[in-house]
Write a protein that holds these residues in place. Structure first.
Motif, PDB file in Angstrom:
ATOM      1  N   ALA A 299     -11.826  -9.116  11.853  1.00  0.00           N
ATOM      2  CA  ALA A 299     -10.794  -9.925  12.490  1.00  0.00           C
ATOM      3  C   ALA A 299      -9.846 -10.517  11.453  1.00  0.00           C
ATOM      4  N   ALA A 300     -10.403 -10.946  10.311  1.00  0.00           N
ATOM      5  CA  ALA A 300      -9.556 -11.486   9.245  1.00  0.00           C
ATOM      6  C   ALA A 300      -8.638 -10.407   8.680  1.00  0.00           C
ATOM      7  N   THR A 301      -9.151  -9.181   8.591  1.00  0.00           N
ATOM      8  CA  THR A 301      -8.339  -8.068   8.102  1.00  0.00           C
ATOM      9  C   THR A 301      -7.174  -7.792   9.049  1.00  0.00           C
ATOM     10  N   VAL A 302      -7.467  -7.825  10.344  1.00  0.00           N
ATOM     11  CA  VAL A 302      -6.405  -7.617  11.341  1.00  0.00           C
ATOM     12  C   VAL A 302      -5.354  -8.714  11.215  1.00  0.00           C
TER      13      VAL A 302
ATOM     14  N   SER B 245      -4.651   6.380  -2.769  1.00  0.00           N
ATOM     15  CA  SER B 245      -3.707   6.475  -1.649  1.00  0.00           C
ATOM     16  C   SER B 245      -2.340   5.916  -2.024  1.00  0.00           C
ATOM     17  N   ARG B 246      -2.300   5.071  -3.045  1.00  0.00           N
ATOM     18  CA  ARG B 246      -0.999   4.573  -3.506  1.00  0.00           C
ATOM     19  C   ARG B 246      -0.245   5.669  -4.246  1.00  0.00           C
ATOM     20  N   ARG B 247      -0.992   6.504  -4.982  1.00  0.00           N
ATOM     21  CA  ARG B 247      -0.361   7.601  -5.702  1.00  0.00           C
ATOM     22  C   ARG B 247       0.112   8.689  -4.751  1.00  0.00           C
TER      23      ARG B 247
ATOM     24  N   ARG C 207      -6.285   6.301   2.753  1.00  0.00           N
ATOM     25  CA  ARG C 207      -5.841   4.944   3.078  1.00  0.00           C
ATOM     26  C   ARG C 207      -6.535   4.413   4.333  1.00  0.00           C
ATOM     27  N   TYR C 208      -7.069   5.308   5.156  1.00  0.00           N
ATOM     28  CA  TYR C 208      -7.792   4.879   6.353  1.00  0.00           C
ATOM     29  C   TYR C 208      -9.219   4.424   6.047  1.00  0.00           C
ATOM     30  N   LEU C 209      -9.676   4.594   4.807  1.00  0.00           N
ATOM     31  CA  LEU C 209     -11.040   4.214   4.441  1.00  0.00           C
ATOM     32  C   LEU C 209     -11.093   2.966   3.571  1.00  0.00           C
ATOM     33  N   VAL C 210      -9.954   2.458   3.152  1.00  0.00           N
ATOM     34  CA  VAL C 210      -9.944   1.292   2.263  1.00  0.00           C
ATOM     35  C   VAL C 210     -10.573   0.088   2.955  1.00  0.00           C
ATOM     36  N   ALA C 211     -10.107  -0.240   4.145  1.00  0.00           N
ATOM     37  CA  ALA C 211     -10.648  -1.394   4.867  1.00  0.00           C
ATOM     38  C   ALA C 211     -12.092  -1.168   5.331  1.00  0.00           C
ATOM     39  N   PRO C 212     -12.438  -0.015   5.923  1.00  0.00           N
ATOM     40  CA  PRO C 212     -13.835   0.187   6.337  1.00  0.00           C
ATOM     41  C   PRO C 212     -14.839   0.041   5.197  1.00  0.00           C
ATOM     42  N   LEU C 213     -14.474   0.468   3.988  1.00  0.00           N
ATOM     43  CA  LEU C 213     -15.395   0.312   2.867  1.00  0.00           C
ATOM     44  C   LEU C 213     -15.519  -1.148   2.451  1.00  0.00           C
ATOM     45  N   ALA C 214     -14.451  -1.914   2.591  1.00  0.00           N
ATOM     46  CA  ALA C 214     -14.544  -3.355   2.344  1.00  0.00           C
ATOM     47  C   ALA C 214     -15.464  -4.005   3.375  1.00  0.00           C
ATOM     48  N   TRP C 215     -15.364  -3.552   4.636  1.00  0.00           N
ATOM     49  CA  TRP C 215     -16.272  -4.079   5.662  1.00  0.00           C
ATOM     50  C   TRP C 215     -17.708  -3.666   5.386  1.00  0.00           C
ATOM     51  N   LEU C 216     -17.887  -2.453   4.881  1.00  0.00           N
ATOM     52  CA  LEU C 216     -19.232  -1.993   4.530  1.00  0.00           C
ATOM     53  C   LEU C 216     -19.805  -2.830   3.389  1.00  0.00           C
ATOM     54  N   ALA C 217     -18.937  -3.309   2.511  1.00  0.00           N
ATOM     55  CA  ALA C 217     -19.391  -4.213   1.450  1.00  0.00           C
ATOM     56  C   ALA C 217     -19.922  -5.515   2.049  1.00  0.00           C
ATOM     57  N   VAL C 218     -19.284  -5.988   3.104  1.00  0.00           N
ATOM     58  CA  VAL C 218     -19.776  -7.185   3.792  1.00  0.00           C
ATOM     59  C   VAL C 218     -21.140  -6.905   4.432  1.00  0.00           C
ATOM     60  N   VAL C 219     -21.285  -5.700   4.999  1.00  0.00           N
ATOM     61  CA  VAL C 219     -22.583  -5.297   5.548  1.00  0.00           C
ATOM     62  C   VAL C 219     -23.651  -5.346   4.461  1.00  0.00           C
ATOM     63  N   ALA C 220     -23.334  -4.778   3.291  1.00  0.00           N
ATOM     64  CA  ALA C 220     -24.298  -4.748   2.189  1.00  0.00           C
ATOM     65  C   ALA C 220     -24.621  -6.148   1.697  1.00  0.00           C
TER      66      ALA C 220
ATOM     67  N   TRP D 109       0.110 -10.458   9.280  1.00  0.00           N
ATOM     68  CA  TRP D 109       0.872 -11.312   8.383  1.00  0.00           C
ATOM     69  C   TRP D 109       1.759 -10.493   7.459  1.00  0.00           C
ATOM     70  N   ARG D 110       1.232  -9.317   7.031  1.00  0.00           N
ATOM     71  CA  ARG D 110       1.990  -8.428   6.158  1.00  0.00           C
ATOM     72  C   ARG D 110       2.129  -7.051   6.809  1.00  0.00           C
ATOM     73  N   PRO D 111       2.883  -6.946   7.896  1.00  0.00           N
ATOM     74  CA  PRO D 111       2.975  -5.663   8.605  1.00  0.00           C
ATOM     75  C   PRO D 111       3.672  -4.570   7.813  1.00  0.00           C
ATOM     76  N   ASP D 112       4.435  -4.958   6.785  1.00  0.00           N
ATOM     77  CA  ASP D 112       5.158  -3.963   5.991  1.00  0.00           C
ATOM     78  C   ASP D 112       4.326  -3.404   4.843  1.00  0.00           C
ATOM     79  N   HIS D 113       3.130  -3.919   4.627  1.00  0.00           N
ATOM     80  CA  HIS D 113       2.291  -3.405   3.552  1.00  0.00           C
ATOM     81  C   HIS D 113       1.862  -1.978   3.871  1.00  0.00           C
ATOM     82  N   ARG D 114       1.721  -1.150   2.851  1.00  0.00           N
ATOM     83  CA  ARG D 114       1.422   0.271   3.060  1.00  0.00           C
ATOM     84  C   ARG D 114       0.066   0.501   3.710  1.00  0.00           C
ATOM     85  N   LEU D 115      -0.863  -0.449   3.605  1.00  0.00           N
ATOM     86  CA  LEU D 115      -2.188  -0.278   4.199  1.00  0.00           C
ATOM     87  C   LEU D 115      -2.316  -0.959   5.565  1.00  0.00           C
TER      88      LEU D 115
END
Length: 204
Positions: A172-175, A119-121, A128-141, A180-186
Motif C-alpha cells: 500500500a505504501a508503494t502504491v 531496467s534503467r539502462r 522493471r516489473y520485478l523491482v517492487a515485488p522483490l522489495a516486498w519479498l524482502a519484507v516477507v523475509a 505521489w510520483r506518477p512520472d517516475h519510470r517505475l
C-alpha cells in the motif's frame, strides 16, 4: 488477410507454452523440490533460471522480442525463488535462524536494486516489473521471525499473519509513492503489479 490471425495464434500458443512451463517449474520448486536428489539440486537451481534467461536472449536476437521478454521476466522471477530454495533445501549451504533472515532480506533487496539498475539502462526491459515485488519479498523475509520462532527449511513458505500484514502495508505504501510520483519510470509497472500483489497479500 489471414496472416495477422496466424501470428496472433502462434504468439498465443507460445505464451501459453511459456506459462505452462513456468507453472510446472514453480510447482516443482515450491511443492516437490525436496524429492529431487540432493546432489542434483544445485544443478537444477542453476539451470532453471539460466534456461529461461538464455532462451529469452536467444529469441530477442532472432527477432521475437515479445516472447523473449516474457522468458526474461520469468527467468528473473525464478532467480530469487531458486536462491531461496538453495538456502533452505536441506543441503549446503543451508542457513537457519537470524542468519537466514538477514541473508534472504539482503538477497531480495540486492536483486531489486540490480533489476532497477538494469531496467534503467534498457527502459523497455520487463525487469522493471520485478523491482517492487522483490522489495516486498524482502519484507516477507524480514518478517519471518515475527510472532514466533524463525522457521527453517520448507517451513519458510508457511504464511505468518503478522508478517503478511506488514507486506500488505508495504504494498500500500508503494502504491502511495507511485501516486505521489506518477512520472517516475517505475511508477507504472509498480502500479500494474500492485493490482495483483495487494489482493494476494490481503488473502494470504
Amino acid at each position: 488477410r489471414l496472416e495477422p490471425y496466424g501470428m496472433f495464434i502462434i504468439l498465443g500458443l507460445a505464451y501459453l507454452g511459456v506459462l505452462l512451463v513456468f507453472v510446472g517449474v514453480f510447482g516443482l520448486l515450491v511443492f516437490a523440490f525436496g524429492d529431487v536428489d540432493p546432489g542434483l539440486r544445485p544443478i537444477a537451481e542453476l539451470a532453471l533460471p539460466a534456461t529461461f534467461l538464455g532462451a529469452g536472449a536467444f529469441l530477442r536476437r532472432r527477432g521475437a522480442p515479445f516472447v523473449g521478454d516474457t522468458l526474461q521476466l520469468l527467468g528473473a522471477a525464478l532467480l530469487p525463488i531458486v536462491t531461496i530454495a538453495a538456502l533452505t533445501d536441506g543441503t549446503a549451504p543451508d542457513l537457519e535462524g537470524m542468519p537466514l533472515v538477514v541473508a534472504l532480506t539482503a538477497l531480495c533487496l540486492a536483486l531489486s536494486g540490480a533489476y532497477a539498475v538494469l531496467s534503467r539502462r534498457a527502459t523497455t526491459s520487463t525487469l522493471r516489473y520485478l523491482v517492487a515485488p522483490l522489495a516486498w519479498l524482502a519484507v516477507v523475509a524480514a518478517g519471518l521471525g515475527l510472532g514466533g520462532e524463525i522457521p527453517s527449511g520448507s517451513e519458510v513458505a508457511s504464511p505468518n499473519p503478522l508478517q503478511w500484514a506488514f507486506v500488505t502495508v508495504a504494498i500500500a505504501a508503494t502504491v502511495g509513492a507511485c501516486r505521489w510520483r506518477p512520472d517516475h519510470r517505475l511508477s507504472h509497472p509498480t502500479t500494474v503489479v500492485s493490482m495483483a500483489g495487494l489482493p494476494l497479500a490481503y488473502v494470504v
